[in-house]
Design a protein around this motif. Structure first.
Motif, short mmCIF file in Angstrom:
data_model
loop_
_atom_site.label_atom_id
_atom_site.label_comp_id
_atom_site.label_asym_id
_atom_site.label_seq_id
_atom_site.Cartn_x
_atom_site.Cartn_y
_atom_site.Cartn_z
N SER A 148 3.45 8.91 1.33
CA SER A 148 2.47 9.38 0.34
C SER A 148 2.10 10.84 0.59
CB SER A 148 1.19 8.52 0.39
OG SER A 148 0.48 8.78 1.60
N GLY A 149 1.50 11.43 -0.40
CA GLY A 149 0.96 12.78 -0.24
C GLY A 149 -0.19 12.79 0.75
N THR A 150 -0.96 11.71 0.76
CA THR A 150 -2.07 11.60 1.71
C THR A 150 -1.55 11.61 3.14
OG1 THR A 150 -3.13 10.20 0.04
CG2 THR A 150 -4.13 10.25 2.22
N ASP A 202 -2.52 21.80 -0.59
CA ASP A 202 -2.37 20.50 -1.24
C ASP A 202 -1.71 20.77 -2.60
OD1 ASP A 202 -2.54 18.16 -2.62
OD2 ASP A 202 -4.60 17.69 -2.01
N ALA A 238 -0.01 18.53 -4.23
CA ALA A 238 0.31 17.18 -4.71
C ALA A 238 0.54 17.15 -6.22
CB ALA A 238 -0.81 16.21 -4.33
N GLU A 239 -0.20 18.02 -6.93
CA GLU A 239 -0.11 18.02 -8.40
C GLU A 239 0.75 19.18 -8.90
OE1 GLU A 239 -4.22 18.16 -9.66
OE2 GLU A 239 -4.70 16.29 -8.59
N SER A 255 3.13 15.16 -3.65
CA SER A 255 2.97 13.73 -3.91
C SER A 255 3.93 13.28 -5.00
CB SER A 255 1.53 13.43 -4.35
OG SER A 255 1.45 12.11 -4.86
N LYS A 307 2.18 11.37 -11.02
CA LYS A 307 2.50 12.79 -10.81
C LYS A 307 3.69 13.21 -11.69
CE LYS A 307 -0.93 13.41 -8.10
NZ LYS A 307 -1.21 12.61 -6.98
C1 PLP Z 1 -2.26 12.55 -5.83
C2 PLP Z 1 -2.99 13.51 -4.96
C3 PLP Z 1 -3.01 13.39 -3.58
C4 PLP Z 1 -2.49 12.20 -2.84
O1 PLP Z 1 -1.19 11.88 -3.05
P1 PLP Z 1 -0.71 10.35 -2.85
O2 PLP Z 1 0.77 10.46 -2.88
O3 PLP Z 1 -1.27 9.58 -3.98
O4 PLP Z 1 -1.23 9.90 -1.52
C5 PLP Z 1 -3.63 14.37 -2.83
N1 PLP Z 1 -4.23 15.41 -3.43
C6 PLP Z 1 -4.26 15.56 -4.75
C7 PLP Z 1 -4.92 16.76 -5.32
C8 PLP Z 1 -3.66 14.60 -5.57
O5 PLP Z 1 -3.72 14.73 -6.90
#
Ligand code: PLP
Length: 378
Positions: free
Chosen positions: A59-61, A159, A161-162, A183, A188
């Motif tokens: 995961s991104g987390t 971060d 992720a997006e 992520s 996404k």
């Molecule tokens: C989706 C997201 C994450 C976490 O990613 P996961 O893969 O869902 O764990 C972290 N930060 C932001 C800003 C996100 O939108």
């Protein structure tokens, strides 16, 4: 197609090649958190983003958690984190026992304000690390943030992720700081059904990330452990989906940007505004988020109610971290005596940005919103 079929905010959109990669995994019996798809997906991401190294994670987390560990953040340390974001940006700071201090956004990109960052350093001293975000795929004021952090020896974590596919001066979001997190969650811009990627600036860091993500086994004939490990590796099946998705990423970005441009043009005469793409930047426009001007006579709640009545999915903006009960005891720093993140939360609404949405469906969304505005004029 039903004329009242539900329109979604953002849903998985397969390109067609994903199954071939999954089939290869089955055919070779690499139904495991390692295999050709995992390493191939890492290579795809490195080729696309020009990251020096990438580690595929569950995961991104998990990527943000490992980044904090690599940054040396531990119990009692302070980490500055963008206030306006999804909670997953901040939670890993707590996982490592550190204290988040939330930094306000600036009104153009909606991301971390360099002025607020400066002010936080003046108030609290330099933290061990800073986590800033490219929210909704809009590149932050990265160069300014990085300059400040460099001057104070603060480890930087992006971060992104997006923001896969968003760029700043030709550089990919996620590759400008010391560490970057991507992520591939289901909502996404591309998805592996769940997954993430840690981007590092050097191969040694990536090797350490891989070790931490696979239970931290030492190089010994038996199970030898000298640090705490995690089970964070991406499966070879999920990575196969990712490989297929990478082949359509540029197409998805073009579609997201078209959706955004269509909303912006359609609402040109309304009292609304949008996150700005700074000069030299490209936003992937993962979600089209409309900001109502302070004098608009329509509220996000009204828009969301009206959309829901028409079977259309919208969403509030991310609610700022300093307003979250779970982070109520954390400090929050603004640039001046107003909270930009609170204003954005109060006035923002996420519009359907699904790349499977047809142009006719988007016209439906636009018509519902325009009707609401015309009813609410004085
Ligand atoms: C989706 C997201 C994450 C976490 O990613 P996961 O893969 O869902 O764990 C972290 N930060 C932001 C800003 C996100 O939108």
């Amino acid at each position: 197609m039903e004329c009242n079929e539900r329109i979604l905010l953002a849903s998985p959109h397969m390109g067609g090649d994903e199954r071939n990669y999954i089939d290869q995994a089955f055919d070779t019996n690499w139904v495991a958190p390692l295999g050709a798809n995992v390493t191939g997906f890492e290579r795809d991401i490195c080729d696309y983003t020009h990251a020096k190294a990438a580690t595929a994670l569950s995961s991104g987390t998990a990527a943000l958690h490992i980044a904090l560990i690599l940054a040396g953040v531990g119990r009692g340390d302070m980490v500055f984190c963008q206030d306006l974001t999804f909670s997953a940006s901040a939670n890993p700071i707590k996982y490592v026992g550190a204290t988040p201090i939330f930094i306000d956004s600036e009104p153009q990109t909606w991301n971390m304000s360099p002025e607020a960052l400066d002010r936080a350093i003046a108030l609290y001293g330099a933290p061990k690390a800073a986590v800033f975000v490219h929210l909704y795929g809009t590149p932050a004021r990265t160069a300014e943030l990085m300059d400040i952090c460099r001057a104070h020896h603060i480890v930087t974590i992006e971060d992104a992720a997006e923001a896969l596919g968003s760029t700043d001066g030709g550089q990919s979001c996620g590759t400008m700081a010391n560490y970057g997190a991507l992520s591939f969650n289901g909502n996404k811009i591309v998805t592996t059904s769940g997954g993430g990627m840690l981007l590092c600036q050097d191969a040694g860091d990536a090797a350490h990330a891989l070790k931490l993500a696979t239970q931290a086994r030492e190089d010994a004939p038996w199970y030898q452990h000298e640090e705490i490990g995690y089970n964070y590796r991406l499966s070879n099946i999920c990575a196969g989906i990712g490989r297929g998705q990478m082949r359509v990423l540029e197409q998805r970005i073009a579609q997201k940007r078209e959706i955004f441009d269509r909303y912006r043009a359609a609402f040109d005469d309304l009292p609304v505004h949008w996150a700005q793409e700074l000069p030299g930047c490209r936003a992937n426009r993962w979600l089209s988020v409309m900001m109502l001007d302070e004098d608009a006579r329509v509220t996000p709640a009204q828009i969301l109610d009206e959309l829901e009545r028409e079977n259309i999915e919208g969403r509030y903006m991310w609610k700022p971290m300093h307003m979250q009960p779970v982070f109520a005891d954390c400090a929050y720093v603004t640039a001046a005596d107003r909270s930009v993140s609170e204003e954005l939360f109060r006035c923002g609404v996420c519009l359907p940005s699904d790349t499977k949405m047809t142009q006719a469906q988007q016209e439906r969304v636009i018509a519902v919103i325009r009707r609401l505005f015309s009813h609410c004029q004085p």
